[in-house]
Design a protein around this motif. Structure first.
Motif, PDB file in Angstrom:
ATOM      1  N   ILE A 316      -4.305  19.691 -17.590  1.00 40.54           N
ATOM      2  CA  ILE A 316      -3.027  19.557 -18.310  1.00 40.54           C
ATOM      3  C   ILE A 316      -2.808  18.095 -18.689  1.00 40.54           C
ATOM      4  N   ILE A 360       3.559  12.360 -18.583  1.00 40.25           N
ATOM      5  CA  ILE A 360       4.834  12.895 -18.094  1.00 40.25           C
ATOM      6  C   ILE A 360       4.514  13.926 -17.006  1.00 40.25           C
ATOM      7  N   THR A 362       6.393  15.890 -13.445  1.00 35.58           N
ATOM      8  CA  THR A 362       7.516  16.055 -12.518  1.00 35.58           C
ATOM      9  C   THR A 362       7.006  16.701 -11.239  1.00 35.58           C
ATOM     10  N   VAL A 367      11.308  20.551 -10.367  1.00 34.61           N
ATOM     11  CA  VAL A 367      11.293  21.008 -11.758  1.00 34.61           C
ATOM     12  C   VAL A 367      12.636  21.616 -12.137  1.00 34.61           C
ATOM     13  N   ASP A 368      12.886  21.632 -13.445  1.00 34.82           N
ATOM     14  CA  ASP A 368      14.101  22.199 -14.034  1.00 34.82           C
ATOM     15  C   ASP A 368      15.372  21.469 -13.602  1.00 34.82           C
ATOM     16  N   MET A 369      15.235  20.243 -13.149  1.00 35.51           N
ATOM     17  CA  MET A 369      16.428  19.462 -12.815  1.00 35.51           C
ATOM     18  C   MET A 369      16.707  18.411 -13.892  1.00 35.51           C
ATOM     19  N   GLY A 370      15.948  18.466 -14.967  1.00 38.92           N
ATOM     20  CA  GLY A 370      16.192  17.533 -16.071  1.00 38.92           C
ATOM     21  C   GLY A 370      15.422  16.224 -15.960  1.00 38.92           C
ATOM     22  N   GLY A 372      12.169  15.506 -16.261  1.00 40.26           N
ATOM     23  CA  GLY A 372      11.202  15.318 -17.341  1.00 40.26           C
ATOM     24  C   GLY A 372      11.916  14.893 -18.617  1.00 40.26           C
ATOM     25  N   ARG A 373      13.007  15.590 -18.927  1.00 39.94           N
ATOM     26  CA  ARG A 373      13.781  15.307 -20.138  1.00 39.94           C
ATOM     27  C   ARG A 373      14.345  13.892 -20.101  1.00 39.94           C
ATOM     28  N   THR A 398       1.850  21.890 -23.245  1.00 41.77           N
ATOM     29  CA  THR A 398       3.304  21.735 -23.116  1.00 41.77           C
ATOM     30  C   THR A 398       4.008  21.640 -24.465  1.00 41.77           C
ATOM     31  N   ASP A 400       5.659  23.777 -26.266  1.00 40.33           N
ATOM     32  CA  ASP A 400       6.998  24.383 -26.395  1.00 40.33           C
ATOM     33  C   ASP A 400       8.075  23.442 -25.870  1.00 40.33           C
ATOM     34  N   TRP A 401       7.735  22.787 -24.790  1.00 37.18           N
ATOM     35  CA  TRP A 401       8.719  21.890 -24.174  1.00 37.18           C
ATOM     36  C   TRP A 401       9.038  20.720 -25.114  1.00 37.18           C
TER      37      TRP A 401
HETATM   38  C1  LIG Z   1       6.764  19.677 -18.580  1.00 38.90           C
HETATM   39  C2  LIG Z   1       7.420  19.036 -17.376  1.00 38.90           C
HETATM   40  C3  LIG Z   1       7.247  17.532 -17.471  1.00 38.90           C
HETATM   41  C4  LIG Z   1       8.887  19.416 -17.377  1.00 38.90           C
HETATM   42  O1  LIG Z   1       9.497  18.753 -16.305  1.00 38.90           O
HETATM   43  P1  LIG Z   1      10.980  19.129 -15.763  1.00 38.90           P
HETATM   44  O2  LIG Z   1      11.424  17.923 -15.017  1.00 38.90           O
HETATM   45  O3  LIG Z   1      10.967  20.424 -15.072  1.00 38.90           O
HETATM   46  O4  LIG Z   1      11.737  19.252 -17.148  1.00 38.90           O
HETATM   47  P2  LIG Z   1      13.277  19.479 -17.450  1.00 38.90           P
HETATM   48  O5  LIG Z   1      14.001  19.807 -16.183  1.00 38.90           O
HETATM   49  O6  LIG Z   1      13.740  18.345 -18.259  1.00 38.90           O
HETATM   50  O7  LIG Z   1      13.221  20.747 -18.391  1.00 38.90           O
HETATM   51  C5  LIG Z   1      13.060  22.010 -17.820  1.00 38.90           C
HETATM   52  C6  LIG Z   1      13.123  23.064 -18.927  1.00 38.90           C
HETATM   53  O8  LIG Z   1      11.919  23.019 -19.704  1.00 38.90           O
HETATM   54  C7  LIG Z   1      11.263  24.286 -19.556  1.00 38.90           C
HETATM   55  N1  LIG Z   1       9.835  24.002 -19.447  1.00 38.90           N
HETATM   56  C8  LIG Z   1       9.178  23.393 -18.445  1.00 38.90           C
HETATM   57  N2  LIG Z   1       7.838  23.356 -18.717  1.00 38.90           N
HETATM   58  C9  LIG Z   1       7.681  23.936 -19.913  1.00 38.90           C
HETATM   59  C10 LIG Z   1       6.560  24.192 -20.736  1.00 38.90           C
HETATM   60  N3  LIG Z   1       5.327  23.872 -20.376  1.00 38.90           N
HETATM   61  N4  LIG Z   1       6.770  24.793 -21.917  1.00 38.90           N
HETATM   62  C11 LIG Z   1       8.016  25.155 -22.316  1.00 38.90           C
HETATM   63  N5  LIG Z   1       9.127  24.934 -21.572  1.00 38.90           N
HETATM   64  C12 LIG Z   1       8.941  24.342 -20.391  1.00 38.90           C
HETATM   65  C13 LIG Z   1      11.806  24.901 -18.278  1.00 38.90           C
HETATM   66  O9  LIG Z   1      11.737  26.301 -18.297  1.00 38.90           O
HETATM   67  C14 LIG Z   1      13.246  24.431 -18.310  1.00 38.90           C
HETATM   68  O10 LIG Z   1      14.017  25.226 -19.181  1.00 38.90           O
HETATM   69  P3  LIG Z   1      15.614  25.486 -18.890  1.00 38.90           P
HETATM   70  O11 LIG Z   1      16.261  24.117 -18.916  1.00 38.90           O
HETATM   71  O12 LIG Z   1      16.003  26.381 -20.008  1.00 38.90           O
HETATM   72  O13 LIG Z   1      15.638  26.106 -17.533  1.00 38.90           O
HETATM   73  C15 LIG Z   1       6.819  19.542 -16.039  1.00 38.90           C
HETATM   74  O14 LIG Z   1       6.822  20.940 -16.043  1.00 38.90           O
HETATM   75  C16 LIG Z   1       5.429  19.052 -15.775  1.00 38.90           C
HETATM   76  O15 LIG Z   1       5.222  18.123 -15.012  1.00 38.90           O
HETATM   77  N6  LIG Z   1       4.435  19.690 -16.433  1.00 38.90           N
HETATM   78  C17 LIG Z   1       3.072  19.306 -16.299  1.00 38.90           C
HETATM   79  C18 LIG Z   1       2.732  18.015 -17.018  1.00 38.90           C
HETATM   80  C19 LIG Z   1       2.891  18.092 -18.508  1.00 38.90           C
HETATM   81  O16 LIG Z   1       2.735  19.113 -19.125  1.00 38.90           O
HETATM   82  N7  LIG Z   1       3.233  16.939 -19.117  1.00 38.90           N
HETATM   83  C20 LIG Z   1       3.443  16.810 -20.524  1.00 38.90           C
HETATM   84  C21 LIG Z   1       2.222  16.295 -21.174  1.00 38.90           C
HETATM   85  S1  LIG Z   1       2.348  14.534 -21.371  1.00 38.90           S
END
Ligand SMILES: CC(C)(COP(=O)(O)OP(=O)(O)OC[C@H]1O[C@@H](n2cnc3c(N)ncnc32)[C@H](O)[C@@H]1OP(=O)(O)O)[C@@H](O)C(=O)NCCC(=O)NCCS
Length: 443
Positions: A316, A360, A362, A367-370, A372-373, A398, A400-401
């Motif tokens: 990832i 990035i 978390t 997770v889901d505590m904001g 990452g955002r 990632t 979609d995120w």
């Molecule tokens: C992606 C990631 C950084 C999100 O971290 P987080 O701190 O949980 O993010 P947030 O709390 O800000 O956002 C959570 C929301 O995003 C959604 N979300 C998390 N991962 C997602 C993904 N891969 N695709 C789509 N949506 C995702 C969650 O369902 C949640 O939705 P909600 O607010 O409607 O419940 C974390 O899941 C992670 O570490 N992923 C692996 C590393 C990665 O993919 N990094 C990005 C590449 S640089």
């Protein structure tokens, strides 16, 4: 009829913007007693009535200190204090109740003039303070519980809730509870989006206090906004000054109220200006989600490798070694909670006005505590401050995120030349980008 100017049109736009943003939101107004004696008080009540009539849920917590003092004095009683807390004796409590409800009635009368109904209620469950510093506090209490269902019933009917500085024990014993405590407890229990602290002092002026470095000061030495961290620093630098409004604002902010406004209730339209325009005359304390984000230190590198390792193993995240991170240490930030690192991210500047948001991650426990955002938003802000016009990410899992955060898929040709050359075609990551000037509305 004269033609409307552009500035008036802008003001109306701004008002609509804020109105739609806060529609249906609960706002708590803690209003000191001297304001009720001011000639501007009826206008303040008119403005609160207007808010209640246009869909805001208005809760008023009247301060009554000066009126209670006057009533007690009239009946030959003088209060003793422990610190700033009055000892309300058993003899005094009936008079304190009378005074508190009289002050509440001033607000009700003011609202009636605008045909808005209000309810002064027994909305606070209290418990006695007991013995403090060896002194029996008698009928002085603190908040045990805010009866939010009762308050919500009133608000649901479009009425204003007024919470006098009296609370009752489950057995019906009355206690005098400081209005600051009630305002604080009500704001948090009701999930208020704003607490207004309305006094005769109003917003803070830089000239009146010793200020720590980097506090932004506006026109007329006016401190427009502060993070809780900055407010704490001001209190520390001015220990000799009471600053009760700032102390309350900081407590509310720390308890989770997103915005706390300290305003001068004698200034005409102070509440509306603070609420509906960005030209407010008060000082705003705003919860700063970025406060927990800080630069990476060398000692954090094992922590972020621990966060990234499972993600690197799954493909990832791109594999990085401690040395790679150390080399670009200045690009990295971490999100720290209670002294440990729970998320990380980086912004790499590739020239041509573009930055790459990367690494990035978390902590799965958070997770889901904001987090990452917040990190992504922080890095976008950082890119903006550094004069970059665009940020991009390369992602395999990632997309979609990032789309949810406002990023838009784009082609490799849009990347700066240096990054195009290092692009790993074998990995075949998708590219998403965000123009910085649009980030405000999207993230
Ligand atoms: C992606 C990631 C950084 C999100 O971290 P987080 O701190 O949980 O993010 P947030 O709390 O800000 O956002 C959570 C929301 O995003 C959604 N979300 C998390 N991962 C997602 C993904 N891969 N695709 C789509 N949506 C995702 C969650 O369902 C949640 O939705 P909600 O607010 O409607 O419940 C974390 O899941 C992670 O570490 N992923 C692996 C590393 C990665 O993919 N990094 C990005 C590449 S640089």
């Amino acid at each position: 009829m004269s033609k409307m100017s552009w500035s008036q049109v802008d003001l109306i736009r701004e008002a609509f913007h804020y109105q739609s943003r806060f529609d249906g939101a609960t706002m708590v107004f803690k209003i000191d007693f001297p304001i009720t004696d001011d000639p501007g008080f009826p206008y303040l009540m008119k403005d609160l009535a207007l808010l209640a009539r246009t869909g805001f849920r208005v809760v008023i917590v009247p301060g009554a200190k000066e009126w209670i003092d006057a009533v007690l004095l009239e009946h030959g009683m003088v209060s003793n204090y422990v610190g700033t807390t009055r000892i309300t004796t058993t003899q005094a409590i009936p008079f304190v109740e009378m005074a508190a409800f009289h002050v509440g009635a001033r607000f009700m009368t003011g609202l009636s003039a605008s045909r808005v109904d209000a309810v002064i209620g027994n909305f606070v469950r209290a418990q006695g303070l007991g013995v403090v510093e060896g002194r029996d506090m008698e009928n002085t209490g603190t908040v045990d519980k805010v009866l939010i269902n009762a308050i919500r019933r009133v608000l649901n009917e479009g009425m204003v809730s007024i919470l006098p500085c009296i609370g009752y024990s489950p057995a019906g014993k009355p206690y005098n509870v400081p209005s600051d405590e009630i305002a604080l407890a009500a704001s948090t229990a009701l999930g208020a989006v704003k607490l207004f602290i309305v006094s005769v002092h109003g917003g803070l002026r830089a000239t009146d206090y010793a200020l720590p470095e980097n506090i932004a000061v506006g026109e007329n030495h006016h401190i427009l906004k502060l993070t809780p961290h900055e407010a704490e620093a001001i209190l520390k630098h001015n220990e000799d000054k009471p600053l009760p409004e700032l102390r309350l604002a900081l407590r509310a902010s720390r308890a989770g109220v997103e915005r706390v406004h300290i305003i001068d209730g004698r200034e005409e339209g102070a509440v509306l200006r603070e609420l509906f325009s960005n030209m407010g005359a008060g000082t705003m304390l705003y919860a700063d989600e970025y406060e927990a984000i800080r630069a990476l230190k060398s000692a954090d590198i094992p922590d972020i490798l621990r966060l990234m390792e499972p993600l690197m193993r799954q493909g990832i995240l791109v594999r990085r070694r401690g040395e790679d991170i150390s080399e670009k240490k200045a690009d990295y930030v971490v999100f720290e909670i209670d002294g440990s690192v729970h998320a990380c991210g980086a912004l790499h500047d590739w020239g041509e006005g573009q930055g790459e948001i990367a690494a990035i991650a978390t902590d799965p426990a958070c997770v889901d505590m904001g987090l990452g955002r917040y990190i992504v938003r922080y890095l976008i802000d950082r890119a903006g401050q550094r004069g970059l016009h665009r940020v991009f990410v390369l992602t395999t899992h990632t997309q979609d995120w990032f789309e949810f955060l406002g990023f838009i898929e784009c082609s490799i040709e849009t990347l700066p030349a240096k990054r195009r050359h290092t692009y790993d075609h074998h990995r075949n990551s998708k590219i998403f980008a965000l123009e910085i000037e649009n980030q405000d509305k999207q993230c």
